[in-house]
Motif scaffolding. Structure first.
Motif, PDB file in Angstrom:
ATOM      1  N   LYS A  16     102.734  15.758  72.552  1.00 56.28           N
ATOM      2  CA  LYS A  16     103.233  16.151  74.128  1.00 56.28           C
ATOM      3  C   LYS A  16     102.141  15.529  75.301  1.00 56.28           C
ATOM      4  O   LYS A  16     102.838  14.860  76.047  1.00 56.28           O
ATOM      5  CB  LYS A  16     103.035  17.555  74.266  1.00 56.28           C
ATOM      6  N   GLU A  17     100.923  15.516  74.785  1.00 52.77           N
ATOM      7  CA  GLU A  17      99.989  14.731  75.721  1.00 52.77           C
ATOM      8  C   GLU A  17      99.375  13.600  75.609  1.00 52.77           C
ATOM      9  O   GLU A  17      98.981  12.978  76.493  1.00 52.77           O
ATOM     10  CB  GLU A  17      98.778  15.848  75.822  1.00 52.77           C
ATOM     11  N   ARG A  18      99.687  12.876  74.425  1.00 53.14           N
ATOM     12  CA  ARG A  18      98.727  11.706  73.908  1.00 53.14           C
ATOM     13  C   ARG A  18      99.794  10.611  73.652  1.00 53.14           C
ATOM     14  O   ARG A  18      99.364   9.583  73.448  1.00 53.14           O
ATOM     15  CB  ARG A  18      97.751  11.658  73.158  1.00 53.14           C
ATOM     16  N   ALA A  19     100.941  10.733  73.007  1.00 48.88           N
ATOM     17  CA  ALA A  19     101.577   9.904  72.124  1.00 48.88           C
ATOM     18  C   ALA A  19     102.546   9.028  73.415  1.00 48.88           C
ATOM     19  O   ALA A  19     103.958   9.281  73.403  1.00 48.88           O
ATOM     20  CB  ALA A  19     102.793  10.650  71.293  1.00 48.88           C
ATOM     21  N   PHE A  20     101.675   8.117  73.706  1.00 48.09           N
ATOM     22  CA  PHE A  20     102.541   7.188  74.823  1.00 48.09           C
ATOM     23  C   PHE A  20     101.643   5.786  74.775  1.00 48.09           C
ATOM     24  O   PHE A  20     100.729   5.617  73.875  1.00 48.09           O
ATOM     25  CB  PHE A  20     102.046   7.739  76.253  1.00 48.09           C
ATOM     26  N   GLY A  21     102.325   4.982  75.261  1.00 47.70           N
ATOM     27  CA  GLY A  21     101.756   3.574  75.175  1.00 47.70           C
ATOM     28  C   GLY A  21     102.230   2.784  73.714  1.00 47.70           C
ATOM     29  O   GLY A  21     102.943   3.118  72.826  1.00 47.70           O
ATOM     30  N   LEU A  22     101.634   1.429  73.778  1.00 46.71           N
ATOM     31  CA  LEU A  22     101.947   0.453  72.714  1.00 46.71           C
ATOM     32  C   LEU A  22     101.435   1.137  71.410  1.00 46.71           C
ATOM     33  O   LEU A  22     100.413   1.771  71.095  1.00 46.71           O
ATOM     34  CB  LEU A  22     100.980  -0.707  73.072  1.00 46.71           C
ATOM     35  N   GLN A  23     102.569   0.855  70.416  1.00 45.92           N
ATOM     36  CA  GLN A  23     102.037   1.393  68.973  1.00 45.92           C
ATOM     37  C   GLN A  23     101.680   0.129  68.388  1.00 45.92           C
ATOM     38  O   GLN A  23     102.412  -0.801  68.345  1.00 45.92           O
ATOM     39  CB  GLN A  23     103.253   1.992  68.489  1.00 45.92           C
ATOM     40  N   ARG A  24     100.576   0.281  67.468  1.00 51.20           N
ATOM     41  CA  ARG A  24     100.000  -0.694  66.565  1.00 51.20           C
ATOM     42  C   ARG A  24     100.145  -0.357  65.226  1.00 51.20           C
ATOM     43  O   ARG A  24      99.493   0.519  65.059  1.00 51.20           O
ATOM     44  CB  ARG A  24      98.776  -1.249  67.041  1.00 51.20           C
ATOM     45  N   ASP A  25     100.796  -0.862  64.191  1.00 50.89           N
ATOM     46  CA  ASP A  25     101.047  -0.429  63.060  1.00 50.89           C
ATOM     47  C   ASP A  25     100.163  -1.124  62.069  1.00 50.89           C
ATOM     48  O   ASP A  25      99.897  -2.459  61.883  1.00 50.89           O
ATOM     49  CB  ASP A  25     102.412  -0.588  62.500  1.00 50.89           C
ATOM     50  N   TYR A  26      99.259  -0.359  61.083  1.00 50.18           N
ATOM     51  CA  TYR A  26      98.536  -0.882  59.970  1.00 50.18           C
ATOM     52  C   TYR A  26      99.264  -0.256  58.612  1.00 50.18           C
ATOM     53  O   TYR A  26      98.493   0.284  57.796  1.00 50.18           O
ATOM     54  CB  TYR A  26      97.042  -0.614  60.194  1.00 50.18           C
ATOM     55  N   PHE A  27     100.435  -0.571  58.308  1.00 51.32           N
ATOM     56  CA  PHE A  27     100.869  -0.046  57.041  1.00 51.32           C
ATOM     57  C   PHE A  27     100.794  -1.400  56.085  1.00 51.32           C
ATOM     58  O   PHE A  27     101.754  -1.919  55.572  1.00 51.32           O
ATOM     59  CB  PHE A  27     102.541   0.123  57.328  1.00 51.32           C
ATOM     60  N   ASP A  28      99.434  -1.562  55.745  1.00 50.83           N
ATOM     61  CA  ASP A  28      99.063  -2.762  54.954  1.00 50.83           C
ATOM     62  C   ASP A  28      98.389  -2.455  53.637  1.00 50.83           C
ATOM     63  O   ASP A  28      98.143  -3.306  52.886  1.00 50.83           O
ATOM     64  CB  ASP A  28      98.235  -3.528  55.946  1.00 50.83           C
TER      65      ASP A  28
END
Ligand code: CA
Length: 496
Positions: free
Chosen positions: A403-415
């Motif tokens: 609710k409060e923080r899940a915003f902005g660019l997402q960077r994935d490290y599924f490595d």
């Protein structure tokens, strides 16, 4: 900016003594505080076991717990007045009500009719295995307890395409009903068993225009009665997609508004079939991502042998993020249910992070994860089994972070197979937004990840408290984030 969050506000074994509609009204504000924006409520109409039916064996769609039918005035969840109060309480708290729409079948007919049928091979429903025969079957619905109020429509064998029981001669099987609208099944999305139109009870015949009109009238009545904001469509792979398109368009144009629509199309491999259905329904509805649920289940079961870096591979949310509702479990996958595939407890915090803290998909919580539950039922061997699903203590924290923080660019490290992570950068408009997630299904894990220069010099802590050390973001906006073995950490700004 609001992150959507749904909850399935019931489970299969919900205890009828705990009046769900009353509980919904009481909890509406708490749900909103948690960040819930929509509550999927169970089927609210009278079903064959009156006060005990979960609701999917629906009898009278116009009886929302108002008439003395099937041995009870209220449904399992309470009387109609309590239902309307629950929906209003949700609305007042800013939470949408999503009603469960069971269109595929009806059950518990009032009268026998003599009808013409042909039996089909259960494994290939396109093959008739008997000549046309007269049988007596329960196919006439007159709703004597309701006495024509709201609708005087009588359902008879012209309204059904199939049934699984002949009363006279007594015989079980799958019978294709001969009516004015043709012989055999309707074209439906699923071609399992040759044609999977028939699922259970009295299968509704959508080729009959009177049926389609009656269901539209019912939709209008239902909306005027309770003012829901959306629909959860049950068992759509057994229903003519054209009918659902027509019905949804009718609701939208009649009330000049959008409805949130999510459909249950249970497929655990082969996103192509879900994709084909989305094309067929052309943006009218979202689908539950049953493939992701299955991957989460496998990840829980296989432990460190599961390749976490591939957890979104082949899922609906990977292909159609804008049309996916992601979930960990539901009333069909919970222990002792038909599609039992419950995500193991150790993996549930990770599974919830994988739906709640991602940019893609609209997540849907499952009631027992918030409240816990205990129940007993028989297993496949006929033995009584006691089940306890404990509330997930991490869930409120994860919801709050969404609710409060899940915003902005997402960077994935599924490595890496046993350790994955991602960051959300956050935005300037929402102070404290952004976070970093690391999870491991094996040894303790570390990830060097970029969270963005906007956080340079800031101190981050593990919101789940698994690790007490602090992390400082370097001037390039990177840091090394950690998690303990077989676990998850969610790193957030200390003074968030
Ligand atoms: Ca059907």
């Amino acid at each position: 900016m609001t992150n959507q969050l749904l909850i399935q506000y019931f489970h299969w074994y919900y205890n009828e003594n705990e009046q769900l509609w009353e509980k919904t009204a009481k909890e509406a504000v708490n749900l909103s505080t948690l960040g819930v924006t929509g509550a999927w409520l169970p089927p609210a109409y009278k079903a064959t076991s009156g006060g005990y039916s979960v609701g999917y064996d629906c009898y009278d769609l116009f009886d929302l717990g108002e008439f003395d039918q099937k041995g009870s005035i209220p449904t399992k969840y309470g009387p109609k007045a309590a239902y309307l109060k629950a929906v209003k309480a949700l609305k007042d708290a800013g939470v949408s009500t999503i009603t469960d729409m069971v269109f595929n079948h009806k059950a518990g007919a009032d009268e026998l009719e003599t009808i013409k049928v042909r039996k089909v091979d259960p494994d290939n429903r396109l093959e008739f295995i008997s000549d046309v025969m007269d049988i007596q079957a329960w196919t006439k619905f007159t709703f004597p307890g309701r006495k024509g109020l709201y609708s005087d429509f009588v359902w008879d064998h012209q309204c059904f395409s199939g049934i699984d029981r002949s009363e006279n001669p007594p015989e079980d099987g799958i019978f294709s009903i001969q009516n004015e609208y043709g012989e055999g099944w309707e074209e439906v999305p699923s071609t399992e068993y040759g044609n999977y139109d028939y699922l259970m009870f009295n299968d509704i015949e959508f080729r009959n225009p009177a049926v389609r009109e009656e269901l539209k009238r019912w939709g209008e009545w239902y909306y005027k009665t309770c003012g829901m904001d959306g629909f959860r469509l049950d068992a759509v792979k057994h229903i003519s997609a054209d009918f659902l398109n027509e019905w949804l368009d009718h609701m939208k144009s009649t009330f000049e508004r959008e409805f949130f629509v999510v459909a249950e199309n249970w497929i655990i491999d082969g996103v192509e079939e879900l994709d084909a259905y989305l094309q067929r329904t052309d943006g009218r509805m979202q689908l539950f991502d049953s493939i992701l649920h299955h991957n989460l289940y496998l990840a829980g079961k296989e432990g460190e042998d599961y390749d976490l870096s591939k957890i979104f591979e082949g899922t609906l949310v990977a292909y159609h993020p804008e049309l996916s509702v992601t979930f960990v479990d539901n009333h069909d996958s919970q222990p002792l249910q038909a599609l039992e595939s419950y995500v193991d407890f150790w993996f549930r915090p990770m599974a919830y992070a994988l739906i709640l803290l991602r940019e893609q998909g609209i997540p849907c919580l499952f009631y027992p994860d918030l409240y816990g539950c205990k129940y007993t039922d028989k297993n496949d061997e006929g033995e009584d089994v006691e089940v306890e699903l404990v509330a997930l203590e991490e869930l409120p924290v994860l919801c709050q972070i969404r609710k409060e923080r899940a915003f902005g660019l997402q960077r994935d490290y599924f490595d890496y197979p046993s350790c994955i992570g991602w960051t959300r950068e956050g935005t300037d408009e929402i102070p404290g937004s952004g976070f970093a997630v690391v999870m491991s299904n094996s040894n303790e894990g570390f990830k060097d990840m970029e969270i963005g220069v906007r956080h340079a010099g800031q101190v981050f802590i593990d919101a789940l408290g698994r690790i007490t050390d602090e992390v400082v973001i370097n001037k390039e906006g990177w840091a090394q984030f950690a998690c303990i073995a077989g676990n998850i950490s969610v790193w957030v700004r200390k003074e968030g």
